[in-house]
Write a protein that holds these residues in place. Sequence first.
Motif, PDB file in Angstrom:
ATOM      1  N   VAL A  60      37.048 -45.947 -12.543  1.00 14.34           N
ATOM      2  CA  VAL A  60      37.495 -47.401 -13.100  1.00 14.34           C
ATOM      3  C   VAL A  60      36.633 -47.682 -14.239  1.00 14.34           C
ATOM      4  CG1 VAL A  60      37.930 -49.116 -12.706  1.00 14.34           C
ATOM      5  CG2 VAL A  60      37.983 -48.086 -11.022  1.00 14.34           C
ATOM      6  N   ALA A  61      35.316 -47.479 -14.274  1.00 11.76           N
ATOM      7  CA  ALA A  61      35.021 -48.257 -15.945  1.00 11.76           C
ATOM      8  C   ALA A  61      35.159 -46.879 -16.742  1.00 11.76           C
ATOM      9  CB  ALA A  61      33.385 -48.400 -15.153  1.00 11.76           C
ATOM     10  N   TYR A 112      37.896 -45.025 -17.680  1.00 13.19           N
ATOM     11  CA  TYR A 112      38.997 -45.611 -17.576  1.00 13.19           C
ATOM     12  C   TYR A 112      39.245 -46.818 -18.821  1.00 13.19           C
ATOM     13  CZ  TYR A 112      43.979 -47.326 -18.272  1.00 13.19           C
ATOM     14  OH  TYR A 112      45.136 -47.596 -18.702  1.00 13.19           O
ATOM     15  N   HIS A 113      38.414 -47.629 -18.090  1.00 14.19           N
ATOM     16  CA  HIS A 113      38.122 -49.023 -18.652  1.00 14.19           C
ATOM     17  C   HIS A 113      37.437 -49.041 -20.470  1.00 14.19           C
ATOM     18  CE1 HIS A 113      38.437 -53.669 -19.226  1.00 14.19           C
ATOM     19  NE2 HIS A 113      37.759 -53.609 -19.897  1.00 14.19           N
ATOM     20  N   LYS A 139      39.077 -46.778 -22.935  1.00 15.82           N
ATOM     21  CA  LYS A 139      40.552 -47.144 -23.436  1.00 15.82           C
ATOM     22  C   LYS A 139      40.380 -48.308 -24.707  1.00 15.82           C
ATOM     23  CE  LYS A 139      42.317 -50.386 -21.259  1.00 15.82           C
ATOM     24  NZ  LYS A 139      43.014 -51.031 -20.229  1.00 15.82           N
ATOM     25  N   GLN A 146      33.623 -45.362 -26.949  1.00 15.08           N
ATOM     26  CA  GLN A 146      33.449 -46.348 -27.788  1.00 15.08           C
ATOM     27  C   GLN A 146      32.627 -46.820 -28.612  1.00 15.08           C
ATOM     28  OE1 GLN A 146      35.739 -49.576 -27.958  1.00 15.08           O
ATOM     29  NE2 GLN A 146      36.197 -48.501 -25.799  1.00 15.08           N
TER      30      GLN A 146
END
Lengths: 160, 102
Positions: free
Chosen positions: A152-153, A155-156, A159, B84
């Motif tokens: 989940v981390a 993916y987040h 993104k 990121q």
Amino acid sequence: MIFLFYTAAIVALIATIAVIISTNVVHALVYLIISLLSVAVIFFALGAPFAAMLEAIVYAGAIMVLFLFVMMMLNLGQTTQDEEKEWMQPRLWIGPVTLVALLLVQMTNVLLTQDVDLRPIEVGVLEISVLLFGPWLLAVELASMLLLAGLVAAYHLAKK
Amino acid sequence: MDFIPYEHGLILAAILFVCGLVGVLTRRNIVFVLMSLEIMLNACGLAFVVASSRWQHAEGQVMFLMILTLAAAEVAVGLGLIIQMYRRFHTVDISVLNEMKG
């Protein structure tokens, strides 16, 4: 067995040193795969075939492919490599290498006081599974939760 | 009959760990830092498997499995952070991160 262990150990050491002094990310990644595979050979020599297979499949397979995908996404070119060469100055290496070498000497001194031989008796999948689904069941469940959280981390974070 | 001495396995694990530590301390490219962390985790796993072989018990290998899981989760999160960071700063140099103000 003894020949297998020492050959794989030398390959692992050379490949690991090549990883930390290399300037090209993809070359470093391939050296890291060689290092992981030779550690898998060491596991075989120590009588741990299950761990060796997991090392080859999960580490050298899955995790390194993940690295390779991200390297392709980032598409780091020649400029990064030139920057890298600029950062690799010997004077930056003196301090950390000296301190870490001191730690290694201390650790080696402590370890050399022991005098026991390893007898590579195979510990197979059955013994490990009995432990995994017996006393360590809670740890396995927690590991699955950790992997879910990582999924989940990742993916987040990745993104847009 | 010749066997591998126990301390040689542990010393190999220690040297691999130290190589990874030098990589973490000296490199400025965050990808190399993450790779060095992988080397350190792998060295820990090697130490556990050597200990499992020393006492002829499978629990060291169970611990190796846990380390493997941890490494997989850590790499996924770390690579997400690298992506990121590359999107925001267009570089993989970790020294740009000291200017982060939230």
